[in-house]
Design a protein around this motif. Sequence first.
Motif, PDB file in Angstrom:
ATOM      1  N   GLY A  59       0.842  -1.053   0.165  1.00 45.99           N
ATOM      2  CA  GLY A  59       0.091  -0.213   0.006  1.00 45.99           C
ATOM      3  C   GLY A  59       0.690   1.016  -0.149  1.00 45.99           C
ATOM      4  N   ILE A  60       1.868   1.334  -0.370  1.00 46.87           N
ATOM      5  CA  ILE A  60       2.600   2.368  -0.159  1.00 46.87           C
ATOM      6  C   ILE A  60       2.513   2.807  -1.540  1.00 46.87           C
ATOM      7  CG2 ILE A  60       5.432   3.282  -0.217  1.00 46.87           C
ATOM      8  CD1 ILE A  60       6.291   1.202   1.593  1.00 46.87           C
ATOM      9  N   GLY A  61       2.216   4.312  -1.607  1.00 47.10           N
ATOM     10  CA  GLY A  61       2.078   4.988  -2.471  1.00 47.10           C
ATOM     11  C   GLY A  61       2.737   6.094  -3.822  1.00 47.10           C
ATOM     12  N   ALA A  62       4.110   5.918  -3.308  1.00 40.72           N
ATOM     13  CA  ALA A  62       5.322   6.867  -3.662  1.00 40.72           C
ATOM     14  C   ALA A  62       6.641   6.638  -3.492  1.00 40.72           C
ATOM     15  CB  ALA A  62       5.175   8.233  -3.343  1.00 40.72           C
ATOM     16  N   LEU A  63       8.008   6.357  -4.107  1.00 44.60           N
ATOM     17  CA  LEU A  63       8.387   5.549  -3.778  1.00 44.60           C
ATOM     18  C   LEU A  63      10.155   6.887  -4.895  1.00 44.60           C
ATOM     19  CD1 LEU A  63      11.241   3.684  -3.684  1.00 44.60           C
ATOM     20  CD2 LEU A  63       9.992   2.655  -5.695  1.00 44.60           C
ATOM     21  N   VAL A  64      10.573   6.922  -4.245  1.00 42.38           N
ATOM     22  CA  VAL A  64      11.817   8.130  -4.133  1.00 42.38           C
ATOM     23  C   VAL A  64      12.821   7.081  -4.231  1.00 42.38           C
ATOM     24  CG1 VAL A  64      13.104  10.335  -3.787  1.00 42.38           C
ATOM     25  CG2 VAL A  64      10.316  10.033  -3.317  1.00 42.38           C
ATOM     26  N   ALA A  65      13.353   7.331  -5.458  1.00 44.03           N
ATOM     27  CA  ALA A  65      14.637   6.587  -5.216  1.00 44.03           C
ATOM     28  C   ALA A  65      16.051   7.469  -5.807  1.00 44.03           C
ATOM     29  CB  ALA A  65      15.082   5.141  -6.521  1.00 44.03           C
ATOM     30  N   VAL A  66      17.209   7.580  -5.016  1.00 48.88           N
ATOM     31  CA  VAL A  66      18.685   8.222  -5.340  1.00 48.88           C
ATOM     32  C   VAL A  66      18.651   7.824  -7.000  1.00 48.88           C
ATOM     33  CG1 VAL A  66      20.431   8.521  -5.069  1.00 48.88           C
ATOM     34  CG2 VAL A  66      18.984   8.439  -3.245  1.00 48.88           C
ATOM     35  N   SER A  67      18.761   6.579  -7.469  1.00 46.01           N
ATOM     36  CA  SER A  67      19.165   6.129  -9.072  1.00 46.01           C
ATOM     37  C   SER A  67      18.184   6.241  -9.878  1.00 46.01           C
ATOM     38  CB  SER A  67      19.659   5.194  -8.573  1.00 46.01           C
ATOM     39  OG  SER A  67      21.272   5.002  -8.136  1.00 46.01           O
ATOM     40  N   ALA A  68      18.716   5.711 -11.020  1.00 45.25           N
ATOM     41  CA  ALA A  68      16.769   5.433 -12.052  1.00 45.25           C
ATOM     42  C   ALA A  68      16.112   4.780 -11.739  1.00 45.25           C
ATOM     43  CB  ALA A  68      18.167   5.194 -13.572  1.00 45.25           C
ATOM     44  N   ALA A  69      14.993   4.667 -12.497  1.00 45.35           N
ATOM     45  CA  ALA A  69      13.759   3.330 -13.190  1.00 45.35           C
ATOM     46  C   ALA A  69      14.417   2.826 -13.901  1.00 45.35           C
ATOM     47  CB  ALA A  69      12.999   4.606 -12.113  1.00 45.35           C
TER      48      ALA A  69
END
Length: 274
Positions: free
Chosen positions: A224-234
Amino acid sequence: MTDAVECAARLPVEEHRGPAWNAIVRDDDLTLETPVALVYNGISHAVMMASPGDLEDFALGFSLTEGILEHPHELYDVEVRHEADGIALHLEIASQRMAELRQRRRSLSGKTGCGLCGTESLEQAIRPIPSVTAPAPGDDVIQHALSRLREHQPIQAATGASHGAAWCDLNGDILITREDVGRHNALDKMIGALSRHGTDRQAGFALVSSRASYEMVHKCASVGIGALVAVSAATSLAVTQAEAAGLLLVGFARPGRHLVYHRPVGMTPARAHG
């Protein structure tokens, strides 16, 4: 949260520096990496290479994101056993979930191995992803969380070889952080801690020190986590899965900049600058 001492080993190294390249022998901290077996109701299911900290969180997070459990209360007990060749996590789970796990294991028996264990067709390679409701952290919120991530990674600071996964509130303050030699494991540990505390998934977002792959998006959406921020690329598949789930996916989060790979329909975009 485990401190750096429990997940690092001090070993002698030779440091070579130019221009003369004289060798200096000194001690250095290295991230511990050990086999961790997950044993459900007495039956071994998987062995992961992981850091030996926050293992109860790992057991719960892995069980939830892999679909073995549907709810945290279906995990009755976790016993951590240190053995000669590694660590065994003995989980006692609900009988219905164990029956489903046994059925899953029977359906995989006899199949040849490949990059996705037990997968025999392309249709099975990508699991269905649930829909989520995405919060809308602003640009300043994302940057604030990013600026604080390093101070919440003591193992990375000591060794330079550990991933971090953090749960951030909608002010960008980091509330929970877990580290591991593996990026998936770090996220599972954070999700396990989040689930144990019963934290509202709409009240924040996940921040990871790695790239945003398909698995990272799927693990987030599965709980149920609706937002993901990553330091590197997707990856391209991560973006496709974020679109399918309605998940806000942000990558290349660096000081002063980040990329929005997918913004759910109806979410107000950040104001453009420049």
